[in-house]
Scaffold this motif. Structure first.
Motif, PDB file in Angstrom:
ATOM      1  N   CYS A   1     -27.657  55.280-101.837  1.00  0.00           N
ATOM      2  CA  CYS A   1     -26.636  55.138-102.880  1.00  0.00           C
ATOM      3  C   CYS A   1     -25.215  55.061-102.335  1.00  0.00           C
ATOM      4  CB  CYS A   1     -26.719  56.318-103.856  1.00  0.00           C
ATOM      5  SG  CYS A   1     -28.238  56.358-104.828  1.00  0.00           S
ATOM      6  N   LEU A   2     -25.023  55.343-101.049  1.00  0.00           N
ATOM      7  CA  LEU A   2     -23.672  55.397-100.494  1.00  0.00           C
ATOM      8  C   LEU A   2     -22.893  54.096-100.665  1.00  0.00           C
ATOM      9  CD1 LEU A   2     -21.597  57.134 -99.059  1.00  0.00           C
ATOM     10  CD2 LEU A   2     -22.570  56.414 -96.865  1.00  0.00           C
ATOM     11  N   PRO A   3     -23.505  52.908-100.460  1.00  0.00           N
ATOM     12  CA  PRO A   3     -22.736  51.659-100.652  1.00  0.00           C
ATOM     13  C   PRO A   3     -22.210  51.491-102.072  1.00  0.00           C
ATOM     14  CG  PRO A   3     -24.739  51.235 -99.398  1.00  0.00           C
ATOM     15  CD  PRO A   3     -24.847  52.646 -99.895  1.00  0.00           C
ATOM     16  N   LEU A   4     -22.856  52.125-103.054  1.00  0.00           N
ATOM     17  CA  LEU A   4     -22.365  52.079-104.431  1.00  0.00           C
ATOM     18  C   LEU A   4     -21.409  53.224-104.721  1.00  0.00           C
ATOM     19  CD1 LEU A   4     -25.646  51.251-106.399  1.00  0.00           C
ATOM     20  CD2 LEU A   4     -23.737  49.705-105.936  1.00  0.00           C
ATOM     21  N   ALA A   5     -21.726  54.414-104.183  1.00  0.00           N
ATOM     22  CA  ALA A   5     -20.947  55.605-104.516  1.00  0.00           C
ATOM     23  C   ALA A   5     -19.543  55.571-103.930  1.00  0.00           C
ATOM     24  CB  ALA A   5     -21.689  56.850-104.029  1.00  0.00           C
ATOM     25  N   LEU A   6     -19.399  55.117-102.706  1.00  0.00           N
ATOM     26  CA  LEU A   6     -18.089  55.159-102.048  1.00  0.00           C
ATOM     27  C   LEU A   6     -17.064  54.254-102.732  1.00  0.00           C
ATOM     28  CD1 LEU A   6     -16.699  56.618 -99.786  1.00  0.00           C
ATOM     29  CD2 LEU A   6     -17.346  54.773 -98.222  1.00  0.00           C
ATOM     30  N   PRO A   7     -17.350  52.970-102.925  1.00  0.00           N
ATOM     31  CA  PRO A   7     -16.372  52.153-103.666  1.00  0.00           C
ATOM     32  C   PRO A   7     -16.254  52.586-105.126  1.00  0.00           C
ATOM     33  CG  PRO A   7     -18.367  50.892-103.220  1.00  0.00           C
ATOM     34  CD  PRO A   7     -18.478  52.154-102.438  1.00  0.00           C
ATOM     35  N   GLY A   8     -17.368  53.082-105.692  1.00  0.00           N
ATOM     36  CA  GLY A   8     -17.307  53.565-107.070  1.00  0.00           C
ATOM     37  C   GLY A   8     -16.367  54.747-107.211  1.00  0.00           C
ATOM     38  N   ALA A   9     -16.364  55.633-106.210  1.00  0.00           N
ATOM     39  CA  ALA A   9     -15.469  56.786-106.248  1.00  0.00           C
ATOM     40  C   ALA A   9     -14.004  56.349-106.168  1.00  0.00           C
ATOM     41  CB  ALA A   9     -15.801  57.728-105.093  1.00  0.00           C
ATOM     42  N   LEU A  10     -13.726  55.367-105.314  1.00  0.00           N
ATOM     43  CA  LEU A  10     -12.350  54.900-105.175  1.00  0.00           C
ATOM     44  C   LEU A  10     -11.857  54.252-106.470  1.00  0.00           C
ATOM     45  CD1 LEU A  10     -12.546  53.341-101.585  1.00  0.00           C
ATOM     46  CD2 LEU A  10     -11.572  55.547-102.257  1.00  0.00           C
ATOM     47  N   VAL A  11     -12.720  53.444-107.095  1.00  0.00           N
ATOM     48  CA  VAL A  11     -12.324  52.792-108.347  1.00  0.00           C
ATOM     49  C   VAL A  11     -12.162  53.829-109.462  1.00  0.00           C
ATOM     50  CG1 VAL A  11     -13.069  51.188-110.142  1.00  0.00           C
ATOM     51  CG2 VAL A  11     -13.406  50.601-107.733  1.00  0.00           C
ATOM     52  N   ALA A  12     -13.125  54.761-109.567  1.00  0.00           N
ATOM     53  CA  ALA A  12     -13.071  55.760-110.632  1.00  0.00           C
ATOM     54  C   ALA A  12     -11.835  56.643-110.505  1.00  0.00           C
ATOM     55  CB  ALA A  12     -14.336  56.619-110.604  1.00  0.00           C
ATOM     56  N   LEU A  13     -11.501  57.044-109.272  1.00  0.00           N
ATOM     57  CA  LEU A  13     -10.333  57.897-109.072  1.00  0.00           C
ATOM     58  C   LEU A  13      -9.033  57.174-109.407  1.00  0.00           C
ATOM     59  CD1 LEU A  13     -11.322  59.742-105.770  1.00  0.00           C
ATOM     60  CD2 LEU A  13     -11.030  60.767-108.034  1.00  0.00           C
TER      61      LEU A  13
END
Length: 309
Positions: free
Chosen positions: A209-221
């Motif tokens: 899940c890391l390839p989704l979680a890392l950019p997702g965290a940056l966008v969500a923040l």
């Protein structure tokens, strides 16, 4: 005669030792599954703390990214080989259900639901997991097992309906959806844990899940700016490392040792533990129905653990 006696004693030892080992393995498996349940019982209170400083989408994405980094570091340090091709589909199910789906839906529910209410709804997870297990693995628990499981589920449903005033809410819809996808992830993870170490099951699912979680965290923040505090940081760290990684490590090991259906029934104790944490950590008040539900659920746990599959 002495030689014959020694041979007989040796034969007896050879016969009884595996049985002793099996009992020890079952005790160890039950203990590990119970530790996993204890870790999971803190998830909702920790999520409530995390929501004090993070938005729901950023909290889920950041917790996933942090857990994936920890898991990936462990896998890399121990030089664990990449899973075989036949295991990757199962790991994808674990990732979708346990790593992404369940945390997201329950976090969305906790925006408007109390942790106590969410805990009793998720108390249906043991029965849901047992049903998925029967369909996926061909397990056939006894009638006593199913009777006790259904009784425990009925107690949880009655408690839930009483708490919500007889009407289901959008939060309940999120929680029931979380039950289905989490049960699928638990079942598939328990099956994989029979052929590979439990910590590797959740470790690889997190890394997936890391390839989704890392950019997702940056966008969500960027859309949900964080407001850091002692509560929000503590809650984030617990759901990321305690619930998302360490809790699932011992949980999958326990399921592999004692079987998915019996391990799943230990989770009937999870809502009761969460109710305790909700009072101690969040100051929520319990209704008079809570002790009655606790007694009924504990009886069901005892019956399901004694029933033979």
């Amino acid at each position: 005669m002495r030689a014959q006696s020694s041979a007989i004693q040796g034969s007896e030892i050879a016969v009884t030792t595996p049985e002793v080992d099996t009992r020890a393995d079952r005790r160890s498996g039950t203990l590990q599954a119970a530790l996993g349940v204890t870790a999971f019982s803190l998830t909702f209170p920790a999520t409530a703390w995390g929501l004090e400083g993070f938005g729901p989408w950023s909290l889920v994405a950041v917790r996933c990214a942090l857990a994936a980094v920890v898991a990936g570091g462990c896998l890399l340090a121990l030089r664990v080989p990449v899973p075989a091709r036949e295991h990757r589909a199962g790991l994808a199910v674990v990732a979708a259900g346990v790593v992404l789906g369940f945390p997201l839906l329950t976090t969305l529910a906790l925006r408007t639901s109390t942790t106590a209410h969410a805990a009793v709804v998720v108390g249906l997870l043991p029965l849901t997991t047992a049903l998925f297990s029967a369909l996926r693995t061909g397990a056939r628990p006894s009638r006593l097992f199913w009777g006790a499981a259904l009784a425990g589920a009925a107690a949880v449903i009655a408690f839930t309906v009483q708490q919500s005033g007889g009407a289901l809410t959008r939060a309940d819809a999120y929680l029931f959806g979380a039950l289905l996808i989490c049960a699928a992830g638990y079942t598939e993870g328990g099956r994989l844990a029979r052929t590979m170490p439990g910590w590797q099951v959740i470790g690889w699912a997190l890394v997936l899940c890391l390839p989704l979680a890392l950019p997702g965290a940056l966008v969500a923040l960027s859309y949900e700016p964080a407001r850091l505090s002692a509560h929000s940081v503590t809650g984030l760290l617990w759901v990321a490392v305690g619930s998302q990684f360490l809790g699932l490590v011992v949980w999958y090991r326990g399921m592999a040792a004692i079987g998915i259906p019996k391990a799943s029934q230990l989770q009937l104790a999870q809502p009761l533990l969460t109710l305790v944490w909700s009072v101690l950590l969040l100051g929520e008040r319990l209704t008079p129905a809570a002790p009655l539900t606790a007694a009924a659920v504990l009886v069901c746990i005892a019956l399901t653990q004694r029933a033979r599959g």
